[in-house]
Design a protein around this motif. Structure first.
Motif, PDB file in Angstrom:
ATOM      1  N   VAL A   1       0.806  -1.351  -0.031  1.00 31.02           N
ATOM      2  CA  VAL A   1       0.001   0.202  -0.145  1.00 31.02           C
ATOM      3  C   VAL A   1       1.099   1.554  -0.069  1.00 31.02           C
ATOM      4  O   VAL A   1       0.414   2.256  -0.585  1.00 31.02           O
ATOM      5  N   ILE A   2       1.827   1.115   0.820  1.00 34.44           N
ATOM      6  CA  ILE A   2       2.808   2.440   1.013  1.00 34.44           C
ATOM      7  C   ILE A   2       3.534   2.572  -0.395  1.00 34.44           C
ATOM      8  O   ILE A   2       3.524   3.874  -0.917  1.00 34.44           O
ATOM      9  N   GLN A   3       4.131   1.600  -0.860  1.00 31.74           N
ATOM     10  CA  GLN A   3       4.962   1.849  -2.109  1.00 31.74           C
ATOM     11  C   GLN A   3       3.929   2.025  -3.350  1.00 31.74           C
ATOM     12  O   GLN A   3       4.358   3.071  -4.043  1.00 31.74           O
ATOM     13  N   GLN A   4       2.648   1.675  -3.323  1.00 36.19           N
ATOM     14  CA  GLN A   4       1.798   2.067  -4.408  1.00 36.19           C
ATOM     15  C   GLN A   4       1.349   3.492  -4.059  1.00 36.19           C
ATOM     16  O   GLN A   4       1.078   4.221  -5.111  1.00 36.19           O
ATOM     17  N   ALA A   5       1.291   3.901  -2.983  1.00 38.01           N
ATOM     18  CA  ALA A   5       0.745   5.361  -2.715  1.00 38.01           C
ATOM     19  C   ALA A   5       1.845   6.277  -3.144  1.00 38.01           C
ATOM     20  O   ALA A   5       1.704   7.393  -3.797  1.00 38.01           O
ATOM     21  N   PHE A   6       3.263   5.834  -2.943  1.00 37.74           N
ATOM     22  CA  PHE A   6       4.208   6.673  -3.590  1.00 37.74           C
ATOM     23  C   PHE A   6       4.281   6.901  -5.038  1.00 37.74           C
ATOM     24  O   PHE A   6       4.701   7.841  -5.385  1.00 37.74           O
ATOM     25  N   GLN A   7       3.948   5.860  -5.687  1.00 35.04           N
ATOM     26  CA  GLN A   7       4.055   5.730  -7.014  1.00 35.04           C
ATOM     27  C   GLN A   7       2.705   6.449  -7.498  1.00 35.04           C
ATOM     28  O   GLN A   7       2.911   7.473  -8.461  1.00 35.04           O
ATOM     29  N   ASP A   8       1.667   6.356  -7.118  1.00 37.73           N
ATOM     30  CA  ASP A   8       0.509   7.252  -7.367  1.00 37.73           C
ATOM     31  C   ASP A   8       0.475   8.504  -7.408  1.00 37.73           C
ATOM     32  O   ASP A   8      -0.123   9.348  -8.029  1.00 37.73           O
ATOM     33  N   HIS A   9       1.176   8.939  -6.092  1.00 38.63           N
ATOM     34  CA  HIS A   9       1.208  10.370  -5.768  1.00 38.63           C
ATOM     35  C   HIS A   9       2.368  11.036  -6.110  1.00 38.63           C
ATOM     36  O   HIS A   9       2.846  12.234  -5.601  1.00 38.63           O
ATOM     37  N   HIS A  10       3.239  10.224  -6.945  1.00 40.97           N
ATOM     38  CA  HIS A  10       4.598  10.840  -7.451  1.00 40.97           C
ATOM     39  C   HIS A  10       5.289  11.221  -6.366  1.00 40.97           C
ATOM     40  O   HIS A  10       5.909  12.219  -6.149  1.00 40.97           O
ATOM     41  N   GLY A  11       5.696  10.270  -5.049  1.00 38.97           N
ATOM     42  CA  GLY A  11       6.084  10.808  -4.103  1.00 38.97           C
ATOM     43  C   GLY A  11       7.909  10.364  -4.136  1.00 38.97           C
ATOM     44  O   GLY A  11       8.330  10.221  -3.223  1.00 38.97           O
ATOM     45  N   LEU A  12       8.215  10.441  -5.309  1.00 35.34           N
ATOM     46  CA  LEU A  12       9.460  10.168  -5.794  1.00 35.34           C
ATOM     47  C   LEU A  12       9.881  10.791  -6.923  1.00 35.34           C
ATOM     48  O   LEU A  12       9.306  11.227  -7.892  1.00 35.34           O
ATOM     49  N   GLN A  13      11.021  11.203  -7.101  1.00 40.36           N
ATOM     50  CA  GLN A  13      11.557  11.508  -8.421  1.00 40.36           C
ATOM     51  C   GLN A  13      12.703  10.833  -8.816  1.00 40.36           C
ATOM     52  O   GLN A  13      12.675   9.813  -9.598  1.00 40.36           O
TER      53      GLN A  13
ATOM     54  N   CYS B   1      15.028  16.383  -4.178  1.00 36.85           N
ATOM     55  CA  CYS B   1      14.103  16.523  -5.349  1.00 36.85           C
ATOM     56  C   CYS B   1      12.826  17.001  -5.199  1.00 36.85           C
ATOM     57  O   CYS B   1      12.485  17.954  -5.916  1.00 36.85           O
ATOM     58  N   THR B   2      11.981  16.558  -4.249  1.00 33.41           N
ATOM     59  CA  THR B   2      10.567  16.717  -4.350  1.00 33.41           C
ATOM     60  C   THR B   2       9.874  17.720  -3.576  1.00 33.41           C
ATOM     61  O   THR B   2       8.922  18.234  -3.803  1.00 33.41           O
ATOM     62  N   GLY B   3      10.698  18.261  -2.541  1.00 37.42           N
ATOM     63  CA  GLY B   3       9.953  19.331  -1.717  1.00 37.42           C
ATOM     64  C   GLY B   3       9.088  18.656  -0.692  1.00 37.42           C
ATOM     65  O   GLY B   3       8.452  19.558  -0.158  1.00 37.42           O
ATOM     66  N   TYR B   4       9.160  17.450  -0.796  1.00 41.22           N
ATOM     67  CA  TYR B   4       8.407  16.590   0.457  1.00 41.22           C
ATOM     68  C   TYR B   4       6.742  16.907   0.014  1.00 41.22           C
ATOM     69  O   TYR B   4       6.150  15.935   0.785  1.00 41.22           O
ATOM     70  N   HIS B   5       6.325  17.598  -0.730  1.00 41.73           N
ATOM     71  CA  HIS B   5       4.777  17.674  -0.883  1.00 41.73           C
ATOM     72  C   HIS B   5       4.091  16.546  -1.434  1.00 41.73           C
ATOM     73  O   HIS B   5       3.163  15.822  -0.635  1.00 41.73           O
ATOM     74  N   ASN B   6       4.572  15.710  -2.400  1.00 43.47           N
ATOM     75  CA  ASN B   6       4.124  14.618  -2.773  1.00 43.47           C
ATOM     76  C   ASN B   6       4.591  13.292  -2.034  1.00 43.47           C
ATOM     77  O   ASN B   6       3.701  12.492  -1.783  1.00 43.47           O
ATOM     78  N   ILE B   7       5.484  13.794  -1.197  1.00 43.01           N
ATOM     79  CA  ILE B   7       5.839  12.428  -0.217  1.00 43.01           C
ATOM     80  C   ILE B   7       4.774  12.399   0.881  1.00 43.01           C
ATOM     81  O   ILE B   7       4.188  11.379   1.277  1.00 43.01           O
TER      82      ILE B   7
END
Length: 161
Positions: free
Chosen positions: A87-99, A137-143
């Protein structure tokens, strides 16, 4: 050399290591689990977060012999049994919590620990908990959005900083 035995991602392992071998080096070099990253060597960035006996720790600040007899979990052990993203990995992918992805394994491992202790954290609690994890990279918003989504909460009100 010292013998060290532990269970890593459900698999029992025993190896001879030098006393100065860091857990992160043991995992990466001896176990070939390269998802645990070395980012700073000073325990500042959180790229090396793993779980030792259910507790999130920075593997660059722990000797392998300190994990003797422990249950160790790495990012490689987080997927579902069928190999799909949890669930967590999928959420990171779905919400672009990575660059670039370099910090992502440590972020995911920290998130697992956070949600275990606090299943419905507030946005402020998420941001506070991630203080020991750096992302360049992300500024944490999407994370933050990904973590809130993984906890089953509505993310539509999370404003970009």
């Amino acid at each position: 050399m010292t013998s060290v035995s532990m269970t890593v991602n459900g698999r029992s392992v025993s190896k001879e290591v030098e006393g100065r071998t860091l857990l992160v080096d043991f995992l990466r070099n001896d176990m070939r689990l390269t998802g645990t990253h070395v980012g700073c060597d000073t325990s500042q960035c959180g790229a090396c977060v793993v779980h030792v006996d259910g507790r999130a720790v920075k593997a660059c600040a722990m000797f392998a012999i300190e994990a003797d007899g422990a249950e160790v979990g790495t990012i490689e052990g987080q997927a579902n049994a069928d190999g799909s993203l949890n669930v967590i990995q999928q959420a990171f992918q779905d919400h672009h919590g990575l660059q670039c992805g370099f910090c992502t394994p440590g972020m995911v491992m920290s998130t697992v620990a956070l949600l275990k202790d606090n299943p419905k954290p507030t946005e402020a609690e998420v941001r506070d908990y991630l203080e020991g994890n750096l992302c360049r990279c992300t500024g944490y918003h999407n994370i933050v959005k990904a973590i809130m989504a993984a906890s089953g909460q509505d993310v539509s009100s999370i404003a970009a900083e």
